[in-house]
Write a protein that holds these residues in place. Structure first.
Motif, short mmCIF file in Angstrom:
data_model
loop_
_atom_site.label_atom_id
_atom_site.label_comp_id
_atom_site.label_asym_id
_atom_site.label_seq_id
_atom_site.Cartn_x
_atom_site.Cartn_y
_atom_site.Cartn_z
N THR A 2 0.85 -1.19 0.00
CA THR A 2 0.00 0.00 0.00
C THR A 2 0.88 1.23 0.00
N THR A 3 0.53 2.20 -0.85
CA THR A 3 1.24 3.47 -0.88
C THR A 3 0.33 4.54 -0.30
N ILE A 4 0.83 5.17 0.75
CA ILE A 4 0.07 6.21 1.44
C ILE A 4 0.85 7.52 1.35
N ALA A 5 0.18 8.56 0.88
CA ALA A 5 0.76 9.89 0.82
C ALA A 5 0.26 10.70 2.01
N VAL A 6 1.05 11.70 2.38
CA VAL A 6 0.68 12.56 3.50
C VAL A 6 0.53 14.00 3.04
N THR A 7 -0.38 14.66 3.71
CA THR A 7 -0.49 16.11 3.63
C THR A 7 -0.80 16.57 5.05
N GLY A 8 -0.36 17.75 5.39
CA GLY A 8 -0.66 18.19 6.75
C GLY A 8 -0.03 19.52 7.09
N HIS A 9 -0.40 19.99 8.24
CA HIS A 9 0.04 21.30 8.71
C HIS A 9 1.50 21.29 9.15
N ILE A 10 2.18 22.39 8.86
CA ILE A 10 3.58 22.54 9.28
C ILE A 10 3.68 23.19 10.65
N ASP A 11 2.63 23.87 11.06
CA ASP A 11 2.68 24.71 12.26
C ASP A 11 2.06 24.05 13.49
N LEU A 12 2.39 22.80 13.71
CA LEU A 12 1.87 22.09 14.88
C LEU A 12 2.55 22.60 16.15
N THR A 13 1.78 22.70 17.23
CA THR A 13 2.39 23.11 18.49
C THR A 13 3.28 21.98 19.01
N GLU A 14 4.18 22.33 19.89
CA GLU A 14 5.09 21.34 20.48
C GLU A 14 4.31 20.24 21.19
N GLU A 15 3.20 20.61 21.85
CA GLU A 15 2.38 19.63 22.57
C GLU A 15 1.62 18.71 21.62
N THR A 16 1.41 19.15 20.39
CA THR A 16 0.66 18.37 19.41
C THR A 16 1.51 17.27 18.78
N VAL A 17 2.81 17.47 18.72
CA VAL A 17 3.69 16.50 18.04
C VAL A 17 3.52 15.08 18.56
#
Length: 161
Positions: A2-17
């Motif tokens: 299975t090939t899965i691509a990602v998209t997402g926010h660059i500005d995640l808070t430190e607590e979100t990581v």
């Protein structure tokens, strides 16, 4: 496989990581045998996804939006992770755009989608910004194309600013 691509926010808070890392492990887990992850390895969601794919023993394919992307877009503090992920990748595909910009980002999204069986979106659900090439844009493109999208936005996740 299975090939899965990602998209997402660059500005995640430190607590979100750590929340996003755990959610990515959960989403990717069922695909770990034979997983190929495709990412532009930008800071934030893209690089977290790529690190998790690599940690699971998956194959990593990197799509770089432009020839100047590393020099212009990657911040000094993000350089070591970017370089490590490029070295870990089985393929690094650099698009033929001289400089990073809307056209390069839109082309990168198209390349991610072209390669993907599924898309993982680390996304807060906000609508497209109108600038093109963003997370919401790729989610909309994937859904129109009938590519399944798994949205990852764990409870407590937040963006900076």
């Amino acid at each position: 496989m299975t090939t899965i691509a990602v998209t997402g926010h660059i500005d995640l808070t430190e607590e979100t990581v750590p929340l996003v890392r755990a959610a990515l492990r959960e989403v990717l887990g069922p695909y770990s045998a034979g997983l190929t992850g495709v990412s532009c390895i930008a800071a934030g969601a893209d690089s977290l996804f790529a690190e998790e794919v690599s940690a699971m023993g998956g194959r990593l394919v990197v799509v770089i939006p432009s020839l100047d992307y590393r020099d212009v877009h990657v911040k000094p503090q993000d350089g070591p992770v970017f370089d490590h992920l490029c070295e870990a990748a089985v393929e690094v595909h650099t698009l033929p755009y001289e400089s990073v910009g809307r056209a390069a980002y839109e082309a990168a999204n198209s390349e991610l989608l072209r390669r993907a069986d599924r898309v993982v979106a680390v996304w807060d659900g906000a609508p497209p910004s109108g600038r093109g090439g963003g997370t919401a844009d790729l989610v909309e493109e994937a859904r129109r194309a009938g590519v399944p999208v798994d949205v990852v936005w764990p409870d407590g996740a937040a963006r900076r600013g």
